[in-house]
Design a protein around this motif. Structure first.
Motif, mmCIF file in Angstrom:
data_model
loop_
_atom_site.group_PDB
_atom_site.id
_atom_site.type_symbol
_atom_site.label_atom_id
_atom_site.label_comp_id
_atom_site.label_asym_id
_atom_site.label_seq_id
_atom_site.Cartn_x
_atom_site.Cartn_y
_atom_site.Cartn_z
ATOM 1 N N HIS A 83 0.832 -1.209 0.000
ATOM 2 C CA HIS A 83 0.000 0.000 0.000
ATOM 3 C C HIS A 83 0.863 1.254 0.000
ATOM 4 O O HIS A 83 0.595 2.209 -0.744
ATOM 5 C CB HIS A 83 -0.920 -0.001 1.220
ATOM 6 N N MET A 84 1.906 1.267 0.818
ATOM 7 C CA MET A 84 2.754 2.452 0.921
ATOM 8 C C MET A 84 3.426 2.763 -0.420
ATOM 9 O O MET A 84 3.467 3.916 -0.864
ATOM 10 C CB MET A 84 3.807 2.236 2.010
ATOM 11 N N PHE A 87 0.552 3.535 -3.251
ATOM 12 C CA PHE A 87 -0.119 4.809 -2.994
ATOM 13 C C PHE A 87 0.826 5.976 -3.254
ATOM 14 O O PHE A 87 0.405 7.014 -3.799
ATOM 15 C CB PHE A 87 -0.624 4.861 -1.555
ATOM 16 N N THR A 88 2.093 5.846 -2.866
ATOM 17 C CA THR A 88 3.051 6.935 -3.080
ATOM 18 C C THR A 88 3.223 7.226 -4.566
ATOM 19 O O THR A 88 3.243 8.391 -4.993
ATOM 20 C CB THR A 88 4.408 6.588 -2.445
ATOM 21 N N GLY A 91 -0.182 8.607 -5.860
ATOM 22 C CA GLY A 91 -0.404 9.934 -5.292
ATOM 23 C C GLY A 91 0.474 10.985 -5.934
ATOM 24 O O GLY A 91 0.029 12.116 -6.197
ATOM 25 N N SER A 122 0.279 8.847 2.569
ATOM 26 C CA SER A 122 0.087 7.392 2.472
ATOM 27 C C SER A 122 -0.162 6.748 3.829
ATOM 28 O O SER A 122 -0.552 5.577 3.899
ATOM 29 C CB SER A 122 1.311 6.741 1.815
ATOM 30 N N GLN A 154 3.461 0.887 9.767
ATOM 31 C CA GLN A 154 3.625 2.268 9.308
ATOM 32 C C GLN A 154 4.452 3.084 10.298
ATOM 33 O O GLN A 154 5.274 3.917 9.891
ATOM 34 C CB GLN A 154 2.252 2.914 9.102
ATOM 35 N N GLN A 286 -7.084 5.750 -0.485
ATOM 36 C CA GLN A 286 -6.428 5.103 0.653
ATOM 37 C C GLN A 286 -7.247 3.919 1.164
ATOM 38 O O GLN A 286 -6.757 2.794 1.291
ATOM 39 C CB GLN A 286 -6.271 6.145 1.770
#
Length: 525
Positions: A83-84, A87-88, A91, A122, A154, A286
């Motif tokens: 996801h990190m 998404f980065t 994004g 994120s 995270q 997200q």
């Protein structure tokens, strides 16, 4: 003192308005921060310290409930990292698209700046997610454990980022932190002799702030990470839940400072508000990202939709990342205000979206269908309800008492439903049959309706809102058996009866009646 009084009045008034609008108080605290900033009220010294202490106690409380094995599970580790990264990248592309479209107020943003902004957004907010789970009493539900595990990963990533951005590694003395494990064994023994009063609460504060926060800061690590670690080292002590409850009110009061400080970040212009509003699109991305990635682990729509909705907001850590990007010249300083507004607005939307679990049920219908039963994640497979006459939801002290009474006095075959897997063995030793399940899972209620032998459901859950949702699920399925529930307050009793409960007992009133009956019963012999 006048400044402190002004802050208290603003916080209480705005929180009261939020409650009146059926929103969580934290929404009011955020609004109060912006109002105080707009009125140019002087900064209240010490509010940042209160915020830090509140977050520290929050993470210490998480640690007390956390099983470290959760962090190593594929669905947690894979989802967090994937996801990190995804998404980065997405994004950053979104920010660049806004620049190409000529959206005003963005200023100059380099490629590295776009990545920094996306990375900042994120993260999900540990504070908001944990408050959602605690208000529902579902931090130990399967979806709650998944969410907490992702948040901890995270937090670890945040530590790595801060160390890299500051250009130096933690002190070599950080290696000595391994000695905290043998120290925790000694602390457990001390804890066992403190009782349940103020000494236990003081012990919790001491451990969270000294070997937790202060020691980790001393060796160049994040202090709140230290509080989390100390909580994990002391988890599974028999008084861990009791200590967590004792610290709850202290933590909640300190976190008022945290939410006020988010709002105090600056007075946004109309352009800042517009840009922040556009960035909120990424908050929805997200949530969808978490839900879809967890589906790859064969987890049901019911569970993944709840994780996604609970974590569909930005994090306060985004402000720290943005500040670093400003110092490095990657983005202009106005981005600090934009991100602060986006974070605050995402908190408001998250609070509204998570007010009832019916929103998650609607979201689940938009996700891909569940795989065949034999391919489902082990914790998502259908429950064995055969042979049960009565179902008891929530096997805390009230639930256990009800189960024993139904079993011993009324000769019913009782099945308990408990979300904390660590309790199942102790319940079995006590002669109670129980299964691990999320009491709000709609598949559970489909199973209850399909088993007409179950003619009694006892709702003994700590969350009033979840109890109301369950009553709605049962009545929606035309359940014909009797439903009993417990309530803490008279107004809760009224709402439960209106929602369809046949019998409602106030916890304290019921205990008093039982005490009177026992007192009037002659002792044997």
């Amino acid at each position: 003192m006048e400044v402190a009084a002004t802050y208290l009045v603003a916080a209480f008034a705005c929180a009261l308005a939020a409650v009146y609008l059926r929103l969580p108080p934290l929404v009011g605290f955020l609004v109060a921060g912006f109002v105080l900033a707009a009125l140019d009220v002087p900064y209240l010294e010490g509010i940042d310290l209160a915020a830090d202490l509140g977050v520290t106690l929050l993470l210490f409380g998480i640690g007390l409930k956390l099983d470290v094995r959760t962090l190593l599970r594929r669905e947690v580790l894979f989802t967090s990292v994937a996801h990190m990264v995804i998404f980065t990248v997405l994004g950053a592309g979104f920010v660049k698209l806004l620049l190409l479209l000529g959206l005003p107020g963005l200023g100059s943003v380099t490629g590295g700046g776009a990545l920094a902004i996306a990375f900042a957004l994120s993260f999900s907010s540990t504070v908001v997610v944990i408050k959602v789970l605690e208000e529902r009493g579902e931090s130990q539900a399967f979806y709650g454990r998944l969410a907490v595990g992702i948040l901890v990963i995270q937090d670890i990533a945040a530590v790595v980022f801060l160390a890299a951005s500051e250009g130096h590694l933690p002190s070599v003395w950080a290696l000595s932190l391994v000695l905290l494990w043998p120290l925790s064994l000694l602390l457990r023994r001390v804890w066992s002799h403190l009782g349940h009063g103020e000494m236990q609460a003081l012990f919790g504060l001491l451990i969270a702030f000294v070997p937790g926060y202060a020691l980790f800061e001393l060796v160049g690590l994040k202090g709140d990470l230290g509080a989390l670690v100390m909580g994990m080292l002391l988890a599974h002590h028999r008084a861990a839940s009791d200590l967590g409850r004792q610290l709850t009110n202290i933590k909640d009061l300190l976190l008022v400072g945290f939410f006020l400080e988010i709002g105090l970040a600056g007075v946004p212009s109309l352009v800042d508000l517009a840009v922040a509003g556009v960035l909120l699109v990424l908050a929805f991305v997200q949530g969808w990202g978490y839900a879809l990635l967890l589906r790859l682990s064969q987890i049901t729509r019911h569970t993944t939709s709840r994780v996604g909705l609970a974590m569909a907001q930005f994090s306060e850590f985004g402000l720290i990342v943005t500040a670093v990007a400003v110092e490095m010249g990657l983005v202009e300083e106005r981005w600090l205000t934009i991100i602060a507004v986006a974070v605050a607005a995402s908190f408001v939307l998250s609070a509204a979206a998570n007010r009832t679990e019916s929103h998650a049920d609607r979201l689940s219908l938009l996700l891909p269908p569940d795989p065949p039963v034999d391919r489902l994640h082990p914790e998502c497979r259908p429950l064995a309800l055969e042979g049960a006459d009565a179902l008891v939801l929530g096997m805390g002290r009230v639930g256990q008492g009800a189960a024993h009474q139904l079993l011993d006095e009324h000769r019913l075959h009782v099945l308990g439903v408990e979300q904390n897997p660590d309790k199942l063995l102790a319940l079995a030793k006590d002669g109670l049959k129980a299964i691990e399940a999320d009491a709000s899972d709609i598949t559970l209620w489909d199973g209850v309706v399909d088993h007409p032998r179950i003619q009694l459901v006892v709702i003994a859950l700590p969350s009033h809102e979840v109890a109301l949702d369950i009553l709605g699920q049962l009545r929606q399925r035309d359940y014909t058996g009797r439903i009993a529930a417990v309530a803490r307050y008279p107004e809760h009793e009224t709402e439960l009866r209106a929602a369809g409960a046949d019998v409602v007992t106030q916890i304290y009133g019921g205990a008093g009646a039982q005490l009177a009956d026992d007192a009037c019963t002659p002792s044997p012999g």
